[in-house]
Write a protein that holds these residues in place. Structure first.
Motif, PDB file in Angstrom:
ATOM      1  N   VAL A  93      50.289  36.731  44.721  1.00 33.68           N
ATOM      2  CA  VAL A  93      49.034  35.980  44.886  1.00 33.68           C
ATOM      3  C   VAL A  93      48.237  36.571  46.046  1.00 33.68           C
ATOM      4  CG1 VAL A  93      48.020  33.738  45.411  1.00 33.68           C
ATOM      5  CG2 VAL A  93      50.003  33.873  43.918  1.00 33.68           C
ATOM      6  N   ARG A 144      32.060  41.752  39.118  1.00 33.14           N
ATOM      7  CA  ARG A 144      31.714  40.460  39.739  1.00 33.14           C
ATOM      8  C   ARG A 144      32.669  39.338  39.352  1.00 33.14           C
ATOM      9  NH1 ARG A 144      25.598  39.288  38.638  1.00 33.14           N
ATOM     10  NH2 ARG A 144      26.409  39.640  36.545  1.00 33.14           N
ATOM     11  N   GLY A 191      36.510  37.846  34.340  1.00 29.73           N
ATOM     12  CA  GLY A 191      36.800  37.163  33.085  1.00 29.73           C
ATOM     13  C   GLY A 191      38.269  36.793  32.999  1.00 29.73           C
ATOM     14  N   CYS A 192      38.649  36.172  31.925  1.00 28.09           N
ATOM     15  CA  CYS A 192      40.044  35.746  31.782  1.00 28.09           C
ATOM     16  C   CYS A 192      40.939  36.964  31.635  1.00 28.09           C
ATOM     17  CB  CYS A 192      40.195  34.845  30.562  1.00 28.09           C
ATOM     18  SG  CYS A 192      39.376  33.273  30.785  1.00 28.09           S
ATOM     19  N   ASP A 207      48.458  28.930  43.497  1.00 30.43           N
ATOM     20  CA  ASP A 207      48.178  30.128  42.696  1.00 30.43           C
ATOM     21  C   ASP A 207      46.754  30.079  42.162  1.00 30.43           C
ATOM     22  OD1 ASP A 207      50.782  30.782  43.120  1.00 30.43           O
ATOM     23  OD2 ASP A 207      51.432  30.604  41.036  1.00 30.43           O
ATOM     24  N   ARG A 208      46.202  28.897  42.076  1.00 29.92           N
ATOM     25  CA  ARG A 208      44.896  28.717  41.436  1.00 29.92           C
ATOM     26  C   ARG A 208      43.792  28.307  42.417  1.00 29.92           C
ATOM     27  NH1 ARG A 208      46.065  31.578  38.172  1.00 29.92           N
ATOM     28  NH2 ARG A 208      46.868  31.230  36.085  1.00 29.92           N
ATOM     29  N   PHE A 209      44.119  28.229  43.683  1.00 34.19           N
ATOM     30  CA  PHE A 209      43.100  27.810  44.661  1.00 34.19           C
ATOM     31  C   PHE A 209      43.070  28.805  45.817  1.00 34.19           C
ATOM     32  CE2 PHE A 209      44.396  23.955  42.500  1.00 34.19           C
ATOM     33  CZ  PHE A 209      43.202  23.293  42.276  1.00 34.19           C
ATOM     34  N   THR A 210      41.953  28.812  46.499  1.00 36.88           N
ATOM     35  CA  THR A 210      41.848  29.651  47.686  1.00 36.88           C
ATOM     36  C   THR A 210      40.838  29.007  48.641  1.00 36.88           C
ATOM     37  OG1 THR A 210      41.484  31.916  48.496  1.00 36.88           O
ATOM     38  CG2 THR A 210      40.005  31.116  46.765  1.00 36.88           C
ATOM     39  N   PRO A 267      39.263  30.861  41.748  1.00 34.69           N
ATOM     40  CA  PRO A 267      38.747  32.094  41.136  1.00 34.69           C
ATOM     41  C   PRO A 267      38.069  31.748  39.812  1.00 34.69           C
ATOM     42  CG  PRO A 267      41.043  32.358  41.809  1.00 34.69           C
ATOM     43  CD  PRO A 267      40.717  30.900  41.931  1.00 34.69           C
ATOM     44  N   ALA A 268      36.917  32.300  39.601  1.00 39.12           N
ATOM     45  CA  ALA A 268      36.149  31.939  38.403  1.00 39.12           C
ATOM     46  C   ALA A 268      36.940  32.227  37.136  1.00 39.12           C
ATOM     47  CB  ALA A 268      34.830  32.704  38.400  1.00 39.12           C
ATOM     48  N   TRP A 269      37.683  33.307  37.153  1.00 36.73           N
ATOM     49  CA  TRP A 269      38.380  33.681  35.919  1.00 36.73           C
ATOM     50  C   TRP A 269      39.533  32.737  35.593  1.00 36.73           C
ATOM     51  CZ3 TRP A 269      43.454  35.016  36.739  1.00 36.73           C
ATOM     52  CH2 TRP A 269      43.811  35.404  38.028  1.00 36.73           C
ATOM     53  N   ALA A 286      38.766  29.828  32.990  1.00 36.52           N
ATOM     54  CA  ALA A 286      38.711  30.131  31.565  1.00 36.52           C
ATOM     55  C   ALA A 286      37.429  29.610  30.927  1.00 36.52           C
ATOM     56  CB  ALA A 286      39.923  29.541  30.845  1.00 36.52           C
ATOM     57  N   TYR A 306      29.619  34.576  39.863  1.00 38.29           N
ATOM     58  CA  TYR A 306      30.422  34.524  41.084  1.00 38.29           C
ATOM     59  C   TYR A 306      31.890  34.797  40.769  1.00 38.29           C
ATOM     60  CZ  TYR A 306      26.318  31.659  41.996  1.00 38.29           C
ATOM     61  OH  TYR A 306      25.047  31.200  42.070  1.00 38.29           O
ATOM     62  N   ARG A 307      32.584  35.314  41.776  1.00 42.07           N
ATOM     63  CA  ARG A 307      34.030  35.483  41.619  1.00 42.07           C
ATOM     64  C   ARG A 307      34.763  34.163  41.833  1.00 42.07           C
ATOM     65  NH1 ARG A 307      34.892  41.061  44.989  1.00 42.07           N
ATOM     66  NH2 ARG A 307      33.501  42.295  43.681  1.00 42.07           N
ATOM     67  N   TYR A 308      34.200  33.354  42.688  1.00 35.49           N
ATOM     68  CA  TYR A 308      34.832  32.071  43.000  1.00 35.49           C
ATOM     69  C   TYR A 308      33.852  30.933  42.760  1.00 35.49           C
ATOM     70  CZ  TYR A 308      38.381  34.842  45.356  1.00 35.49           C
ATOM     71  OH  TYR A 308      39.381  35.724  45.617  1.00 35.49           O
TER      72      TYR A 308
END
Lengths: 142, 579
Positions: free
Chosen positions: A55, A69, A72-73, B333-336, B429-431, B434, B441-443
């Protein structure tokens, strides 16, 4: 599969592609390590620490200015179902070592913002490699 | 061995008893000065009691808020009088010769040391600036226990007991005073001490306190924060247990110290919280292996079934706790919290791997254990972990220390994360969402439902950690383990406020409390020594104090109602919520 991620990482040309494949590689390591955390009592700490390092590596890569940027998934690679502990640790260690080398190389040829991100990600990858090494050494240069 | 308040109050009581047994000698300014130090130290303990109206005067074991306020003021006045006399005599005065002087000095030192360590539990080292944050952290246990009615009542009984012993002795000293100034000071001090001692009926009430109340007071932990000792070479089981206790003390302190600055500190970051989560999960898993082995060993040895059953229960709770702790690692794992390049590590994150290594080395059959694959080893066999009953006790105490620290870290982190989420400092994280991959943005800022999921994960982990720690509290107290003192804040919790309507508050700081004993002082200045008049003056002053204390308490109640928050250390509240 992690092998596919490894192949993509070896073939990545240019920094944006290297960063994108590194992101997927770290994510693959994380997913695999999380999946194995509670399977072997002796290795709970090992896999948890590897996932944590993955991570941190992923976060470092995600902060690189040259990364697309919003990627995507991501379809993270995984170790094939039915693999045993040596196969999993071997695959994660090898991917960690490759990540470390590629990102260190990438850092040597990039501008400051990307360099810092690549170096931080390479350090995380080196930790993964060391954690997965059966002799305690990461096998990475430097 | 954990130091407790009784380690200071006990010797202080002995020295006071020996001092008051000294009937010969000249009462000089030096003696007056040391007596003043003792009385001032006694008064400072009462100064830490919670807002007066939080005690329950209707309860038989409760310290009356009026009595507390009166005793505190009287002790301050008594000490002030004596110390003024000592200062007036100046440094050129001859050395104190009264045989009680040494005992008083020792008692004052014990009382002051115990009190200082309650407030700031750092290892005494080179003098340096004390931060308000460290003072807050040091107050953690004291704040959590001093507000409890039984502890407050026991403290008041302890202090008034000393006042009752010192008052007649001080009055007796006036006959042996070396100077008129000292005699006047001793006379004045004795009168204030009688006031502090309270009425005979109050004393009877103090004496009728349940024995557990005094024990609870004496068991408040006074934990020195030891210097960091990173695990290097392989350590023996005893060294590992000591190391865990020391590391846990440092982590406990660091977690509470950071809490008030969580919103602004760059160390309050996903990087740190992720490391906390990983380390607490690994340590709790190791604790599970250890407790399981201890329970098996207790069965093998055929020792006390109660101890065995408690170990089994703790092992079961740890089996449930570690996956809950692990979930806090997974959730990150999914937050920052933003750019990892600018994140710093909290003191907890910087040292928590010491706890991981030591807990792992206790749990696994490898003295050089570390999380890496090369150091992996099977769990220790029960007979190797704890050959005898004393080993079971010391290892269980070490696990208790670790669980206590983990409970505090979890509560502090939960509170800090909630603040960060409310301040918009938590991102995803934007990705990982889903959603539309064309997001610019990335986040993205953490949506509220995800923030709730994050906090709920912590709530679950903290509940299970608190349950494990509570079971270890019970084990430690019932079997008198060296860690038993850690249970004090949970076994004697401070009262909490209930639902409160919104009413305007009063600025308590703006309420000036007039100097106590003004009437008595006036008579003293007029050189009135007639007992009846002096008694009436004392009564008038006491009545004034009662009135002021009651009015202050009423205003305080009104403020609590309007703010809806009890006057407690914030982390203590969070900790309570998870219990």
């Amino acid at each position: 599969m992690l092998e596919e991620t490894e192949g993509a990482l070896r073939g990545a040309a240019g920094l944006p592609e290297l960063l994108a494949t590194s992101l997927a590689a770290f994510e693959g390591i994380r997913v695999t390590a999380r999946a194995w955390e509670d399977r072997v009592p002796e290795l709970v700490a090992t896999f948890m620490t590897v996932a944590d390092a993955a991570v941190e590596g992923r976060e470092a890569v995600a902060s690189a200015p040259s990364l697309a940027r919003a990627p995507g998934c991501l379809p993270p690679g995984r170790v094939a179902a039915g693999a045993d502990v040596p196969e999993v640790t071997g695959a994660l260690g090898a991917l960690g070592m490759l990540l470390s080398r590629r990102l260190a190389d990438g850092a040597a040829t990039t501008a400051a913002g990307d360099r810092g991100a690549c170096l931080a990600a390479a350090a995380a990858a080196r930790r993964i490699s060391a954690l997965m090494a059966s002799d305690g050494h990461d096998g990475c240069p430097g | 061995m954990t130091a407790v308040l009784g380690d200071f109050l006990g010797p202080a009581a002995e020295h006071i008893a020996r001092a008051t047994a000294c009937s010969d000698g000249q009462a000089d300014a030096g003696l007056a000065g040391e007596l003043g130090r003792v009385i001032a130290a006694l008064g400072r303990y009462l100064g830490d009691l919670a807002v007066p109206d939080e005690a329950r005067p209707d309860a038989p074991d409760s310290a009356s808020p009026l009595a507390t306020a009166r005793t505190r003021q009287a002790l301050r006045r008594s000490a002030l009088t004596l110390r003024q006399a000592a200062r007036t005599a100046g440094p050129a005065s001859p050395p104190a010769t009264h045989p009680a002087t040494g005992h008083l000095a020792a008692a004052a030192t014990q009382l002051a040391a115990g009190h200082d360590l309650l407030l700031d539990r750092r290892d005494p080292g080179p003098p340096g600036p004390r931060t308000s944050a460290s003072a807050r952290a040091g107050r953690f246990y004291w704040a959590a226990t001093a507000g409890s009615a039984p502890v407050a009542a026991a403290l008041l009984a302890e202090i008034t007991g000393h006042a009752r012993a010192l008052a007649p002795w001080t009055a007796q000293l006036t006959g042996a005073a070396a100077s008129d100034e000292t005699r006047a000071a001793l006379h004045d001090a004795a009168r204030w001490l009688y006031t502090a001692a309270g009425s005979a009926s109050a004393w009877q009430q103090h004496r009728s306190l349940p024995p557990g109340a005094r024990a609870a007071l004496y068991e408040i932990p006074v934990l020195l924060i030891p210097a960091r000792r990173p695990p290097g070479r392989p350590e023996t089981t005893g060294e590992l247990c000591d190391g865990i206790a020391g590391t846990a003390a440092r982590l406990r302190h660091a977690a509470v110290e950071l809490a008030p600055d969580a919103l602004t500190s760059p160390a309050a970051s996903a990087l740190s919280w992720r490391r906390h989560a990983r380390a607490t999960a690994i340590t709790t898993h190791a604790s599970y292996l250890i407790l399981r082995a201890l329970a098996a060993r207790a069965t093998q040895l055929g020792i006390d079934p109660a101890l065995r059953d408690q170990l089994i229960r703790a092992a079961r709770l740890s089996a449930a706790a570690w996956p809950a702790q692990r979930a806090t690692g997974h959730i990150w794992d999914r937050f920052t919290t933003g750019d990892p390049g600018h994140a710093q590590l909290t003191p907890v994150a910087a040292e928590i791997d010491d706890l991981v290594l030591r807990a792992g080395r206790l749990a696994y059959h490898n003295p050089g254990w570390a999380p890496g694959l090369a150091q992996a080893a099977p769990p220790r066999k029960p007979h190797r972990l704890a050959p005898a009953l004393r080993d079971i006790r010391s290892v269980a105490a070490a696990v208790h220390h670790a669980a206590d620290a983990i409970t505090i870290i979890g509560a502090a982190d939960r509170e800090a994360i909630e603040q960060a989420a409310q301040a918009g400092r938590v991102y995803m994280p934007a990705w990982t969402l889903a959603v539309d991959s064309d997001l610019p943005y990335r986040y993205v800022r953490c949506p509220p439902r995800h923030a709730r999921r994050l906090l709920t994960t912590y709530d679950n982990a903290n509940r299970s950690a608190a349950a494990l720690t509570a079971s270890l509290d019970e084990l430690a107290v019932s079997h008198d383990l060296s860690s038993a003192a850690l249970a004090a804040p949970r076994r004697n919790p401070a009262p909490r406020s209930g639902n409160q309507p919104d009413v305007p508050g009063t600025d308590l700081a703006a309420i000036s409390i007039p100097e106590a004993g003004q009437v008595g002082k006036m008579l003293h200045d007029l050189r009135i020594s007639e007992p009846t008049m002096l008694t009436r003056a004392d009564l008038a002053d006491a009545t004034a104090l009662d009135l002021i204390a009651e009015a202050t308490a009423q205003a305080s109640r009104r403020n609590d109602l309007s703010t809806g928050s009890p006057r407690r250390l914030h982390v203590g509240q969070s900790r309570g919520r998870t219990n």
